[in-house]
Structure formats: structure tokens, C-alpha cells
Design a protein around this motif. Structure first.
Motif, PDB file in Angstrom:
ATOM      1  N   GLU A  31       0.823  -1.219   0.000  1.00 26.62           N
ATOM      2  CA  GLU A  31       0.000   0.000   0.000  1.00 26.62           C
ATOM      3  C   GLU A  31       0.854   1.265   0.000  1.00 26.62           C
ATOM      4  O   GLU A  31       0.363   2.344  -0.323  1.00 26.62           O
ATOM      5  N   ILE A  32       2.123   1.147   0.382  1.00 24.49           N
ATOM      6  CA  ILE A  32       3.016   2.304   0.495  1.00 24.49           C
ATOM      7  C   ILE A  32       3.780   2.471  -0.816  1.00 24.49           C
ATOM      8  O   ILE A  32       4.597   1.629  -1.177  1.00 24.49           O
ATOM      9  N   LYS A  33       3.496   3.539  -1.521  1.00 20.85           N
ATOM     10  CA  LYS A  33       4.174   3.864  -2.788  1.00 20.85           C
ATOM     11  C   LYS A  33       4.995   5.133  -2.584  1.00 20.85           C
ATOM     12  O   LYS A  33       4.751   5.900  -1.663  1.00 20.85           O
ATOM     13  N   GLU A  34       5.966   5.362  -3.483  1.00 19.99           N
ATOM     14  CA  GLU A  34       6.766   6.586  -3.378  1.00 19.99           C
ATOM     15  C   GLU A  34       5.878   7.825  -3.450  1.00 19.99           C
ATOM     16  O   GLU A  34       6.132   8.814  -2.783  1.00 19.99           O
ATOM     17  N   GLU A  35       4.842   7.759  -4.284  1.00 16.12           N
ATOM     18  CA  GLU A  35       3.987   8.927  -4.462  1.00 16.12           C
ATOM     19  C   GLU A  35       2.860   9.022  -3.435  1.00 16.12           C
ATOM     20  O   GLU A  35       2.082   9.985  -3.441  1.00 16.12           O
ATOM     21  N   SER A  36       2.785   8.047  -2.523  1.00 11.06           N
ATOM     22  CA  SER A  36       1.771   8.099  -1.468  1.00 11.06           C
ATOM     23  C   SER A  36       1.980   9.353  -0.621  1.00 11.06           C
ATOM     24  O   SER A  36       3.103   9.657  -0.221  1.00 11.06           O
ATOM     25  N   THR A  37       0.883  10.062  -0.366  1.00  7.41           N
ATOM     26  CA  THR A  37       0.985  11.229   0.510  1.00  7.41           C
ATOM     27  C   THR A  37       0.677  10.795   1.939  1.00  7.41           C
ATOM     28  O   THR A  37       0.023   9.773   2.162  1.00  7.41           O
ATOM     29  N   PHE A  38       1.167  11.587   2.884  1.00  7.62           N
ATOM     30  CA  PHE A  38       0.874  11.280   4.282  1.00  7.62           C
ATOM     31  C   PHE A  38      -0.625  11.361   4.527  1.00  7.62           C
ATOM     32  O   PHE A  38      -1.184  10.552   5.269  1.00  7.62           O
ATOM     33  N   ASP A  39      -1.287  12.324   3.879  1.00  3.54           N
ATOM     34  CA  ASP A  39      -2.747  12.446   4.015  1.00  3.54           C
ATOM     35  C   ASP A  39      -3.446  11.179   3.537  1.00  3.54           C
ATOM     36  O   ASP A  39      -4.344  10.668   4.198  1.00  3.54           O
TER      37      ASP A  39
END
Length: 76
Positions: free
Chosen positions: A20-28
Motif C-alpha cells: 500500500e506504500i508507494k513513493e507517491e503516497s501522501t501522508f494524508d
């Protein structure tokens, strides 16, 4: 690779799947609030043996990885 290490730490911290964690994942988008961010930085410092003073706003995992890389170089 640093991204993989950070990705695993973030996934463990959030109790979610690593995928679920991608480089482009935002903290929000990951549901990370300011308290979570502080706890996460403390966890990263401990597990990666790096001192980080969060001196800027980070929005994505990619920005976090770059920030940690810079701090690791500063601490050498």
C-alpha cells in the motif's frame, strides 16, 4: 534500498500492507497526522540510526526518503 526500509517501517507503524506504500503516497492518503509523523520520525531515527530534525514540511513518501538520505549524508 532506503525506500524499501522506510516503506517497511511506515507499513509497520500504520499496521498496513507494505504494497500500500508507494513513493507517491501522501501522508494524508495514508492517514498520517502530525502526531503520527512525529512518532514515525522517532521510529525512523532509531531503526535507521540517523538524527533527523524535521525542518520542513514533507508530503509524500518519496520526499521523506530524500529527506532521510540528506540527513544520513549530514551525519556521516
Amino acid at each position: 534500498m532506503l525506500f524499501e526500509q522506510i516503506r517497511e517501517i511506515v507499513a509497520e507503524h500504520l499496521d498496513c500492507e507494505v504494497e500500500e506504500i508507494k513513493e507517491e503516497s501522501t501522508f494524508d492518503s495514508l492517514g498520517i497526522d502530525s502526531l503520527d509523523a512525529v512518532e514515525l520520525v522517532m521510529e525512523l531515527e532509531e531503526k535507521l540510526n540517523v538524527q533527523m530534525d524535521l525542518d520542513r514540511d514533507l508530503e509524500t513518501i518519496k520526499e521523506l526518503v530524500k529527506f532521510v538520505e540528506e540527513k544520513m549524508k549530514d551525519n556521516e
